[in-house]
Design a protein around this motif. Sequence first.
Motif, PDB file in Angstrom:
ATOM      1  N   ARG A  11      53.627  23.798  55.960  1.00 39.48           N
ATOM      2  CA  ARG A  11      54.595  23.328  54.947  1.00 39.48           C
ATOM      3  C   ARG A  11      55.895  22.890  55.597  1.00 39.48           C
ATOM      4  O   ARG A  11      56.165  23.217  56.751  1.00 39.48           O
ATOM      5  CB  ARG A  11      54.884  24.471  53.969  1.00 39.48           C
ATOM      6  N   GLY A 145      47.397  33.031  55.694  1.00 38.77           N
ATOM      7  CA  GLY A 145      47.139  33.284  54.271  1.00 38.77           C
ATOM      8  C   GLY A 145      45.678  33.362  53.866  1.00 38.77           C
ATOM      9  O   GLY A 145      44.758  33.274  54.681  1.00 38.77           O
ATOM     10  N   SER A 146      45.481  33.534  52.552  1.00 37.20           N
ATOM     11  CA  SER A 146      44.151  33.804  51.988  1.00 37.20           C
ATOM     12  C   SER A 146      43.097  32.773  52.374  1.00 37.20           C
ATOM     13  O   SER A 146      41.929  33.102  52.506  1.00 37.20           O
ATOM     14  CB  SER A 146      44.231  33.828  50.470  1.00 37.20           C
ATOM     15  N   TYR A 147      43.512  31.513  52.479  1.00 33.02           N
ATOM     16  CA  TYR A 147      42.511  30.463  52.739  1.00 33.02           C
ATOM     17  C   TYR A 147      42.538  30.052  54.209  1.00 33.02           C
ATOM     18  O   TYR A 147      42.349  28.891  54.559  1.00 33.02           O
ATOM     19  CB  TYR A 147      42.753  29.275  51.792  1.00 33.02           C
ATOM     20  N   TYR A 171      46.874  34.987  36.680  1.00 31.89           N
ATOM     21  CA  TYR A 171      48.270  35.273  36.347  1.00 31.89           C
ATOM     22  C   TYR A 171      49.091  34.002  36.197  1.00 31.89           C
ATOM     23  O   TYR A 171      48.733  32.954  36.736  1.00 31.89           O
ATOM     24  CB  TYR A 171      48.917  36.187  37.396  1.00 31.89           C
ATOM     25  N   PRO A 266      44.488  32.155  40.417  1.00 36.65           N
ATOM     26  CA  PRO A 266      43.441  33.164  40.503  1.00 36.65           C
ATOM     27  C   PRO A 266      43.891  34.385  41.303  1.00 36.65           C
ATOM     28  O   PRO A 266      44.895  34.324  42.018  1.00 36.65           O
ATOM     29  CB  PRO A 266      42.326  32.431  41.250  1.00 36.65           C
ATOM     30  N   ILE A 268      42.509  37.132  44.091  1.00 41.21           N
ATOM     31  CA  ILE A 268      41.408  37.201  45.064  1.00 41.21           C
ATOM     32  C   ILE A 268      41.556  38.419  45.973  1.00 41.21           C
ATOM     33  O   ILE A 268      42.673  38.830  46.302  1.00 41.21           O
ATOM     34  CB  ILE A 268      41.380  35.885  45.887  1.00 41.21           C
ATOM     35  N   SER A 290      43.279  39.705  52.066  1.00 42.00           N
ATOM     36  CA  SER A 290      43.982  39.374  50.823  1.00 42.00           C
ATOM     37  C   SER A 290      43.664  40.469  49.816  1.00 42.00           C
ATOM     38  O   SER A 290      42.517  40.907  49.732  1.00 42.00           O
ATOM     39  CB  SER A 290      43.460  38.036  50.324  1.00 42.00           C
ATOM     40  N   MET A 291      44.683  40.908  49.089  1.00 41.47           N
ATOM     41  CA  MET A 291      44.406  41.951  48.090  1.00 41.47           C
ATOM     42  C   MET A 291      45.032  41.553  46.760  1.00 41.47           C
ATOM     43  O   MET A 291      46.015  40.800  46.749  1.00 41.47           O
ATOM     44  CB  MET A 291      44.952  43.307  48.547  1.00 41.47           C
ATOM     45  N   VAL A 292      44.485  42.032  45.661  1.00 44.15           N
ATOM     46  CA  VAL A 292      45.115  41.768  44.368  1.00 44.15           C
ATOM     47  C   VAL A 292      46.503  42.418  44.403  1.00 44.15           C
ATOM     48  O   VAL A 292      46.688  43.432  45.090  1.00 44.15           O
ATOM     49  CB  VAL A 292      44.226  42.278  43.200  1.00 44.15           C
ATOM     50  N   PRO A 293      47.493  41.866  43.699  1.00 43.86           N
ATOM     51  CA  PRO A 293      48.875  42.279  43.965  1.00 43.86           C
ATOM     52  C   PRO A 293      49.334  43.585  43.305  1.00 43.86           C
ATOM     53  O   PRO A 293      50.508  43.930  43.413  1.00 43.86           O
ATOM     54  CB  PRO A 293      49.687  41.105  43.397  1.00 43.86           C
TER      55      PRO A 293
HETATM   56  N1  LIG Z   1      45.476  38.163  46.568  1.00 45.09           N
HETATM   57  C1  LIG Z   1      45.712  37.364  45.579  1.00 45.09           C
HETATM   58  O1  LIG Z   1      45.167  37.509  44.508  1.00 45.09           O
HETATM   59  C2  LIG Z   1      46.624  36.219  45.778  1.00 45.09           C
HETATM   60  C3  LIG Z   1      47.316  36.132  46.932  1.00 45.09           C
HETATM   61  N2  LIG Z   1      48.126  35.086  47.159  1.00 45.09           N
HETATM   62  C4  LIG Z   1      48.791  35.080  48.447  1.00 45.09           C
HETATM   63  O2  LIG Z   1      50.014  34.513  48.385  1.00 45.09           O
HETATM   64  C5  LIG Z   1      50.052  33.437  49.340  1.00 45.09           C
HETATM   65  C6  LIG Z   1      50.987  32.386  48.870  1.00 45.09           C
HETATM   66  O3  LIG Z   1      50.440  31.795  47.721  1.00 45.09           O
HETATM   67  P1  LIG Z   1      50.572  30.255  47.480  1.00 45.09           P
HETATM   68  O4  LIG Z   1      51.700  29.717  48.236  1.00 45.09           O
HETATM   69  O5  LIG Z   1      50.541  30.103  46.025  1.00 45.09           O
HETATM   70  O6  LIG Z   1      49.222  29.691  48.151  1.00 45.09           O
HETATM   71  P2  LIG Z   1      48.423  28.421  47.650  1.00 45.09           P
HETATM   72  O7  LIG Z   1      47.515  28.813  46.532  1.00 45.09           O
HETATM   73  O8  LIG Z   1      49.376  27.321  47.409  1.00 45.09           O
HETATM   74  O9  LIG Z   1      47.503  28.095  48.889  1.00 45.09           O
HETATM   75  C7  LIG Z   1      48.033  27.691  50.140  1.00 45.09           C
HETATM   76  C8  LIG Z   1      47.108  26.625  50.721  1.00 45.09           C
HETATM   77  O10 LIG Z   1      45.782  27.137  50.857  1.00 45.09           O
HETATM   78  C9  LIG Z   1      44.836  26.102  50.594  1.00 45.09           C
HETATM   79  N3  LIG Z   1      43.962  26.502  49.477  1.00 45.09           N
HETATM   80  C10 LIG Z   1      44.319  26.863  48.228  1.00 45.09           C
HETATM   81  N4  LIG Z   1      43.237  27.173  47.499  1.00 45.09           N
HETATM   82  C11 LIG Z   1      42.177  27.021  48.323  1.00 45.09           C
HETATM   83  C12 LIG Z   1      40.786  27.220  48.173  1.00 45.09           C
HETATM   84  N5  LIG Z   1      40.256  27.654  47.033  1.00 45.09           N
HETATM   85  N6  LIG Z   1      39.989  26.961  49.234  1.00 45.09           N
HETATM   86  C13 LIG Z   1      40.498  26.527  50.390  1.00 45.09           C
HETATM   87  N7  LIG Z   1      41.807  26.326  50.592  1.00 45.09           N
HETATM   88  C14 LIG Z   1      42.633  26.571  49.574  1.00 45.09           C
HETATM   89  C15 LIG Z   1      45.606  24.873  50.211  1.00 45.09           C
HETATM   90  O11 LIG Z   1      45.718  24.088  51.392  1.00 45.09           O
HETATM   91  P3  LIG Z   1      45.412  22.492  51.307  1.00 45.09           P
HETATM   92  O12 LIG Z   1      46.526  21.946  50.490  1.00 45.09           O
HETATM   93  O13 LIG Z   1      45.442  22.058  52.728  1.00 45.09           O
HETATM   94  O14 LIG Z   1      44.075  22.324  50.701  1.00 45.09           O
HETATM   95  C16 LIG Z   1      46.976  25.422  49.829  1.00 45.09           C
HETATM   96  O15 LIG Z   1      48.005  24.528  50.048  1.00 45.09           O
HETATM   97  C17 LIG Z   1      48.600  32.942  49.477  1.00 45.09           C
HETATM   98  O16 LIG Z   1      48.298  32.285  50.675  1.00 45.09           O
HETATM   99  C18 LIG Z   1      47.928  34.248  49.401  1.00 45.09           C
HETATM  100  O17 LIG Z   1      47.912  34.780  50.726  1.00 45.09           O
HETATM  101  C19 LIG Z   1      48.296  34.091  46.249  1.00 45.09           C
HETATM  102  C20 LIG Z   1      47.624  34.129  45.067  1.00 45.09           C
HETATM  103  C21 LIG Z   1      46.746  35.215  44.717  1.00 45.09           C
END
Ligand SMILES: NC(=O)C1=CN([C@@H]2O[C@H](COP(=O)(O)OP(=O)(O)OC[C@H]3O[C@@H](n4cnc5c(N)ncnc54)[C@H](OP(=O)(O)O)[C@@H]3O)[C@@H](O)[C@H]2O)C=CC1
Length: 473
Positions: A11, A145-147, A171, A266, A268, A290-293
């Motif tokens: 970013r 991060g998660s992905y 949420y 979502p 996750i 990654s954990m639910v918050p």
């Molecule tokens: N545990 C939980 O339930 C949750 C945890 N979080 C945590 O908070 C952090 C910050 O959240 P936030 O900034 O909103 O993150 P985002 O949801 O914006 O995701 C960050 C990047 O991950 C990629 N991405 C998103 N969804 C997917 C998918 N399904 N499969 C593959 N790649 C995906 C995208 O990259 P690109 O644009 O290149 O495709 C996106 O820009 C997250 O990274 C996560 O670690 C956030 C939400 C829920």
Amino acid sequence: MGWNVDIYEARPDLRLPSSKAAAQQRSINLAISSRGITALHAIDPAATARFFQTVIPMCGRMIHDIRGNQQSQQYDKDGQCINSIDRALLNEGLLEEASAIPNIRLFFNHKVLSIDFDNRTMVIRDTNSETEVRKAFYLCIGADGSYSIVRRQLMRVVRMNFQQEYIPHEYIELKMPAGCDEHGQPVFLLDPNHLHIWPRHSFMLIALPNKDKSFTCTLFAPTVEFDRLIGCEAILSWFRTYFPDALLLLGEDKLLNDFAKNTRSPLISIKAKPYHYKDRCVILGDSAHSMVPFYGQGLNCGLEDVRVLQALLLQEGVAPCSPPTHLGERELTDTRLLNALSKYTETRHEDLVAICELAMDNYTEMRHSVTTPMYLFKKALDNLLYTITSSKDSLTLATRSLATVPFLSPNPTGWLPLYTMVTFRPDISYATARKKAAKQSAVLSFAGHLGTAFLSATALYVTFHAVHWLQRR
Ligand SMILES: NC(=O)C1=CN([C@@H]2O[C@H](COP(=O)(O)OP(=O)(O)OC[C@H]3O[C@@H](n4cnc5c(N)ncnc54)[C@H](OP(=O)(O)O)[C@@H]3O)[C@@H](O)[C@H]2O)C=CC1
Ligand SMILES: Cc1cc2nc3c(=O)[nH]c(=O)nc-3n(C[C@H](O)[C@H](O)[C@H](O)COP(=O)(O)OP(=O)(O)OC[C@H]3O[C@@H](n4cnc5c(N)ncnc54)[C@H](O)[C@@H]3O)c2cc1C
Ligand SMILES: Nc1ccccc1C(=O)C[C@H](N)C(=O)O
């Protein structure tokens, strides 16, 4: 540790005014507690003190019932608090600290695309110039991060056990504005020193305070519940039914605006093992777990990962300065680094699984259990036993030595409530906390059964004698 570090962030730099809006779209604040604070302290005590000037302590949950009554439930008998911190401020602060260190270089708009671990190189796209570059590295730390891309690349070279679960809830964030006092000054509309919860059994609304005297509210609910909220009237009538007091403070127009503007996200949960590859890669934070918050531990745990890894690097004697970057000798193994990373995977896994599962359990507690008499009774008993058995050990001292030791209390004595261990005792690992709490819970259940049996026996005895006495008369 004095290494030369290059940070690649996909970013833009969130400190630039142009990227603020995008960066603040989601999860405006978060709860930071002892584990996160201890980890920051282990790296930089002065910076930690600076971050602390911006937090708002929350000493307990404030439970809002459907009639608008509020009931405070303290987090800790000794008044320890969790702290609401502005996510953007924390991130900006960390970036400022990193920028001030000469051997750290920050590259924004640089997205890692692929990694060749055996050749110690990665391909990165510079999204400013839309060009791709290949960079050499000695150790790659994936904190993406998660992905995580790094995790996905790791899966190609190690036999990673991996589990990903989307829960059937999601949420949305809503903003509760500040009020206004008689002098036109902004005021909090709710008590700022609590984490507010509107538990409604299958869903809940929560609110955390911000420095500008607003609250950031988050509505967690099953997707099917959200899907019913189509159109302004449906949203308002649902809020009038379940959150009438919150609706007054959120404001109908603002609520509808937030619903239209903010994304539903979502939830996750991810578990993985191992976290490393040979002596050259490790994943930390949400990329590994990654954990639910619902325990407010995601970031705290990610920061703790860093502290634990640093302690293991020091324990294994990994040089506290730049490593010999003999990048030409690619097949050479750095045994100390390999040992530290292997120990990290082996010792950290059960803690990460424990907190992922505890986080899941805490959702049921927050949205449902907190309203039940049995929960309140158990919590009172838990605190009573804690008060009777606890000894005042010097936690400050313990916390200080945590810079070089993963955990100090493998076998904590006395009775300790689970919430206290998870949130306020960074010297106890998540897995130890969970195991100890399970034993305590078994004792409570046994005591409960024993108590019930005793009461039943007493009742039978009294009834028998009463009947006997009546017959004799
Ligand atoms: N545990 C939980 O339930 C949750 C945890 N979080 C945590 O908070 C952090 C910050 O959240 P936030 O900034 O909103 O993150 P985002 O949801 O914006 O995701 C960050 C990047 O991950 C990629 N991405 C998103 N969804 C997917 C998918 N399904 N499969 C593959 N790649 C995906 C995208 O990259 P690109 O644009 O290149 O495709 C996106 O820009 C997250 O990274 C996560 O670690 C956030 C939400 C829920
Ligand atoms: C609603 C909600 C509330 C929460 N509340 C709390 C709370 O109160 N307390 C708490 O402790 N935790 C909380 N969390 C969890 C917390 O947000 C996460 O655990 C934390 O943000 C994870 O940090 P991270 O650095 O591991 O990952 P992230 O914050 O996701 O950061 C990863 C970074 O890597 C970058 N990136 C991703 N892919 C690439 C790539 N290929 N190349 C380069 N860069 C890349 C991303 O742009 C991002 O900046 C909450 C989470 C949610 C969803
Ligand atoms: N930050 C959060 C974000 C979302 C959901 C919960 C939290 C919590 O912090 C909950 C708190 N630990 C509690 O148990 O009351």
